[in-house]
Design a protein around this motif. Structure first.
Motif, PDB file in Angstrom:
ATOM      1  N   ALA A   1       0.827  -1.205   0.000  1.00  0.00           N
ATOM      2  CA  ALA A   1       0.000   0.000   0.000  1.00  0.00           C
ATOM      3  C   ALA A   1       0.864   1.259   0.000  1.00  0.00           C
ATOM      4  N   ARG A   2       1.972   1.199   0.719  1.00  0.00           N
ATOM      5  CA  ARG A   2       2.895   2.342   0.745  1.00  0.00           C
ATOM      6  C   ARG A   2       3.544   2.533  -0.612  1.00  0.00           C
TER       7      ARG A   2
ATOM      8  N   MET B   1       2.577   8.379   9.454  1.00  0.00           N
ATOM      9  CA  MET B   1       1.944   7.752  10.609  1.00  0.00           C
ATOM     10  C   MET B   1       1.008   6.649  10.147  1.00  0.00           C
ATOM     11  N   ARG B   2       0.945   5.576  10.919  1.00  0.00           N
ATOM     12  CA  ARG B   2       0.087   4.463  10.536  1.00  0.00           C
ATOM     13  C   ARG B   2      -1.381   4.870  10.517  1.00  0.00           C
ATOM     14  N   HIS B   3      -1.797   5.582  11.554  1.00  0.00           N
ATOM     15  CA  HIS B   3      -3.228   5.884  11.691  1.00  0.00           C
ATOM     16  C   HIS B   3      -3.615   7.179  11.003  1.00  0.00           C
ATOM     17  N   MET B   4      -2.647   8.009  10.605  1.00  0.00           N
ATOM     18  CA  MET B   4      -2.935   9.238   9.866  1.00  0.00           C
ATOM     19  C   MET B   4      -1.952   9.354   8.705  1.00  0.00           C
ATOM     20  N   PRO B   5      -2.051   8.495   7.710  1.00  0.00           N
ATOM     21  CA  PRO B   5      -1.040   8.497   6.643  1.00  0.00           C
ATOM     22  C   PRO B   5      -1.040   9.767   5.802  1.00  0.00           C
TER      23      PRO B   5
ATOM     24  N   ASP C   1       2.607   4.059  19.039  1.00  0.00           N
ATOM     25  CA  ASP C   1       3.100   3.526  17.762  1.00  0.00           C
ATOM     26  C   ASP C   1       3.803   4.608  16.952  1.00  0.00           C
ATOM     27  N   LEU C   2       3.235   5.814  16.958  1.00  0.00           N
ATOM     28  CA  LEU C   2       3.845   6.923  16.222  1.00  0.00           C
ATOM     29  C   LEU C   2       5.253   7.198  16.733  1.00  0.00           C
ATOM     30  N   LEU C   3       5.386   7.380  18.059  1.00  0.00           N
ATOM     31  CA  LEU C   3       6.691   7.702  18.622  1.00  0.00           C
ATOM     32  C   LEU C   3       7.674   6.547  18.442  1.00  0.00           C
TER      33      LEU C   3
END
Length: 868
Positions: free
Chosen positions: A77-78, A767-771, A705-707
């Motif tokens: 996906a990335r 970010m995983r949750h805010m790509p 997860d972000l950090l």
């Protein structure tokens, strides 16, 4: 008010579809790739390419580093979002979605060169027109080696990560497409019993004796392979003819000429286990990888203090692939015009040669991609280095023509040689179903006929002579006497005057003479068996280190034994270390004495008497039990000591990640850690702009997860520079250079390079949750004096104190987004180094006042206050 500056990350403005290469790989989540220093490798390659007169014809080559997600689904996906990132993609490394990525590249009309695409026939047809191989296809190289040794039945064991699991599955499919029966394909789970379960599945498979290991090599620090090999040693698979082949070494040039590996010399288990490993790797040229890396460091082309031995040799592969792209692009430009599209690059004809990082490379014709010479390396089970046994020339890496060439030194198999399979498995003209081909059956038939003939001749000889005669090798021959370990139940003793005299000789330092043995034509001397073997074997055993106290004790034993013989009129006549034996209590005993008398009497008539039974003495039985217990205890102590050493090494590495090594060593020895003053260091602070808003819109686990993802990226970058990570507090990240290890005035340059690398990579971070939300950071640098020390007894921390810390923090808080805010002190150091940094004057910036109060006390106990 304070003058401040901004370091700009300037790149030459070019058409991205013309010369920018996007490097896609798991640069932070896999050992092989993270230790390869991809940013430094690509930077070195582009620097040399842009200086190459053949390649730099008005064009400028650049690169961008893209971190591939460790999970295949997220990685694909990335990749789908990377349109426009470059004129060509180098990667991805994950074979699980490599062919899908090639379809995206086809849609975007950009070149894609990936070592992870393992399908053998990707260049056939028009399915992947923009694809080109930057390395020889690993499955075909493996096929050439397996064909030479006729090992068709192989198994694959993969590490439990998406990248290596996909590698194992795709490699199995590729080898099956070439005709080999690959089974089983096992994923080694990460728990304690994972290696044993995986190896048990392989051991239960029929005819499988070759295991391909898809995981980072133990020689570059791969712990999974270490656990697998040591478990195989414990399961007795090493000495039973199994061969282990590392897969990752096919992707780079493992040093072996003038190279040593301390792990092989220091770890007994891995030294024994690695005897069963057969390594296939790219050959080195005049210099191995370590030497080439050190040369680049000495010329300041690589600005990193990381020792070459701690760098993954995949560094050189990244360099070679970048150079290959530039050579292929220039070749296409020369033929097809100014701009190189993906289709034009994919149709590169090759046919050129170039100098790689540490070897000569070539590009095969007709789209075969890069080609390199490979060698087969073996380990003898002794020492700490590898040696080459066979070579595969670059032109033969396609697996179709040619084969291995013997280099004059044979492979040392730890156990028996693996089964040889039928040649039909390797022929495109025959199909195998698990049986034997006609040629093999005919050969077996001939062998069967010969065996029948030999059996008939043997039977007739037996009938004619009335029995079978065996020769044991004459006593006193040039090769010495042969020795066989027997039990009392095997023997019938014969009495002669000579044997009676020798049997009556008893001394602590003589190996007891039990008698003469004669049966079926075998004439021998029977003595007691000493468990530690001869003195020669003991001195040559690397695992037993004798100090001079032991050696002098053995010499005294020898002197006492020889003195007893001479006092009883016996001349030894052939004394040497081979016939001095040592028992389980490390007592030396002289053996093989009295042979002259035996040889003289050998022609006399020998009459057979009734067997004599040796009486069992309870003391002798107890001593034998104690010897056995002592031997078992030594083995147990050795095993436990090695396990303790492994755990100690793990503990040291863990402590080294929390405290500087010098500080950790002082704390372990119980010494106090005295605070230390550093005259000049450079400090780095950064934080995330808008972190409070991001936190408010996210779940707590999403913030974690972000950090974690962001700091994992930062940690991989700081490992490339001479810096020390001090701490992280929330979104704040603090790094120092020049402390705890002083580095002259290089601290400012190390910090500036690290800051530029972080800005270079933060642009592709998501970010995983805010790509869709960009992560924006700001950076502040300041140079000056600090005091460093350890604070606390429970969970001690290495902390820095002084106005330099406060000023660096202020520089970060007043910085602009995506900018490096630098104070005048750091600018002065950077200018003195004259390394070409571009610094833009920002002007006067108001900083919050510093209100530190220092209390100073002189010997006369008078108190002074200095307010800053």
């Amino acid at each position: 008010m304070n003058n401040s500056f901004i370091i700009q990350c300037n790149f030459r403005v070019v058409r991205s579809r013309d010369s920018q290469v996007a490097l896609v790989g798991p640069w932070t989540c896999d050992l092989l790739y993270s230790k390869a220093l991809p940013d430094l490798a690509a930077r070195l390659a582009t620097t040399r390419i842009n200086k190459d007169p053949y390649l730099n014809k008005g064009y400028w080559y650049d690169y961008t580093l893209i971190n591939e997600d460790c999970k295949s689904s997220r990685a694909l996906a990335r990749f789908a979002e990377l349109e426009g990132y470059g004129a060509a993609f180098l990667g991805p490394a994950n074979p699980g979605y490599c062919s899908s990525a090639a379809l995206y590249a086809k849609q975007w009309d950009v070149g894609i060169l990936s070592w992870g695409c393992l399908k053998p026939n990707m260049k056939n047809g028009n399915m992947y027109p923009t694809f080109l191989r930057p390395l020889p296809l690993s499955s075909r190289v493996l096929f050439s080696v397996l064909r030479f040794f006729r090992w068709a039945h192989v198994a694959i064991i993969s590490e439990e990560t998406d990248v290596w699991e996909a590698t194992g599955q795709e490699l199995a499919s590729s080898l099956r497409a070439l005709g080999l029966p690959v089974n089983p394909v096992v994923t080694m789970e990460g728990d304690k019993d994972g290696p044993r379960r995986a190896l048990t599945k392989v051991r239960e498979a029929d005819r499988v004796r070759v295991i391909i290991m898809c995981m980072p090599s133990v020689l570059i620090g791969g712990q999974t392979q270490y656990q697998l090999l040591t478990t195989a040693l414990a399961m007795r698979m090493i000495d039973r003819g199994y061969v282990f082949i590392p897969y990752d070494t096919l992707l780079y040039s493992l040093p072996y000429i003038n190279a040593s590996y301390s792990l092989l010399g220091n770890d007994t288990n891995i030294r024994k286990a690695y005897d069963a490993v057969l390594t296939i790797t790219m050959d080195s040229g005049e210099r191995n990888f370590h030497e080439a890396f050190k040369d680049a460091q000495d010329r300041y082309e690589i600005r990193s203090s990381t020792p070459a031995e701690q760098v993954s040799p995949f560094f050189g592969t990244i360099y070679n692939m970048m150079y290959y792209i530039a050579m292929a692009a220039e070749k296409a430009r020369a033929k097809g015009g100014r701009w190189v599209t993906g289709n034009i690059l994919g149709e590169s004809e090759g046919g050129f040669e170039y100098e790689g990082f540490n070897q000569r490379l070539r590009a095969g014709n007709n789209g075969e991609g890069m080609q390199a010479r490979y060698v087969v390396l073996d380990y003898s089970g002794m020492g700490n280095s590898l040696y080459s046994t066979h070579a595969l020339e670059a032109a033969n890496t396609d697996g179709r023509t040619g084969g291995l060439k013997y280099l004059g030194r044979s492979i040392h198999f730890a156990g028996s040689t693996p089964y040889k399979d039928s040649s039909c498995w390797f022929s495109p003209y025959f199909a195998c179903s698990g049986g034997l081909d006609s040629a093999t059956l005919f050969l077996l038939f001939l062998v069967f006929i010969v065996l029948i003939g030999c059996g008939v001749k043997f039977f007739l000889h037996y009938k004619r002579n009335g029995g079978i005669r065996f020769s044991f090798g004459g006593l006193g021959g040039s090769n010495g006497s042969a020795k066989v370990v027997l039990t009392l139940d095997d023997l019938v003793f014969i009495n002669t005057q000579i044997s009676k005299r020798l049997r009556e000789m008893r001394h602590e330092n003589l190996n007891p003479f039990l008698g003469l043995f004669f049966d079926s034509g075998i004439f021998g001397v029977v003595t007691e068996h000493c468990t530690r073997g001869s003195l020669e074997e003991l001195l040559n055993n690397e695992e037993v280190r004798l100090d001079w106290m032991f050696k002098s004790s053995l010499l005294m034993d020898l002197i006492r034994g020889m003195k007893y013989l001479h006092n009883h009129g016996v001349i030894h006549g052939r004394l040497k270390s081979r016939n001095c034996v040592v028992d389980g209590r490390f007592v030396l005993k002289v053996t093989d004495y009295g042979f002259n008398e035996i040889l003289i009497a050998q022609n006399a008539d020998i009459h057979e008497e009734r067997p004599e039974r040796k009486k069992t003495n309870i003391i002798d039985s107890m001593l034998r039990m104690l010897e056995q217990y002592s031997s078992n205890l030594e083995d147990l102590i050795r095993e436990r000591t090695e396990e303790l050493e492994v755990e100690r090494h793990k503990t040291d590495n863990l402590v080294a990640q929390m405290l500087p090594r010098s500080v950790a060593q002082a704390l372990k020895t119980g010494k106090p850690v005295i605070p230390e003053h550093f005259k000049e260091v450079t400090l780095y602070f950064s934080d995330i702009v808008g972190f409070t808003t991001i936190s408010a819109l996210s779940e707590p686990i999403e913030v974690v997860d972000l950090l974690n993802d962001l700091y994992t990226l930062f940690d991989a970058i700081i490992g490339l520079h001479d810096v020390y990570k001090v701490e992280t507090i929330g979104d704040a990240y603090m790094v120092a250079s020049g402390v705890p290890t002083r580095n002259g005035n290089r601290h400012a340059a190390e910090m500036a390079n690290m800051s530029l690398d972080i800005l270079h990579c933060i642009g592709t971070f998501k970010m995983r949750h805010m790509p869709d939300v960009k992560v924006r950071i700001r950076i502040g640098l300041h140079s000056g004096p600090v005091v460093a020390g350890v604070v606390g007894l429970t969970m001690p921390r290495y902390c820095l104190f002084g106005d330099t810390v406060n000023t660096a923090s202020r520089m970060e808080s007043t910085a602009l987004v995506y900018r490096i805010h630098v104070n005048q002190s750091t600018v002065d150091v950077l200018n003195s180094l004259n390394l070409g940094y571009k610094i833009q004057l920002r002007g006067l910036t108001e900083l919050k006042p510093l209100s530190s109060v220092w209390a100073l006390r002189d010997p006369k106990q008078r108190l002074y206050l200095k307010v800053l």
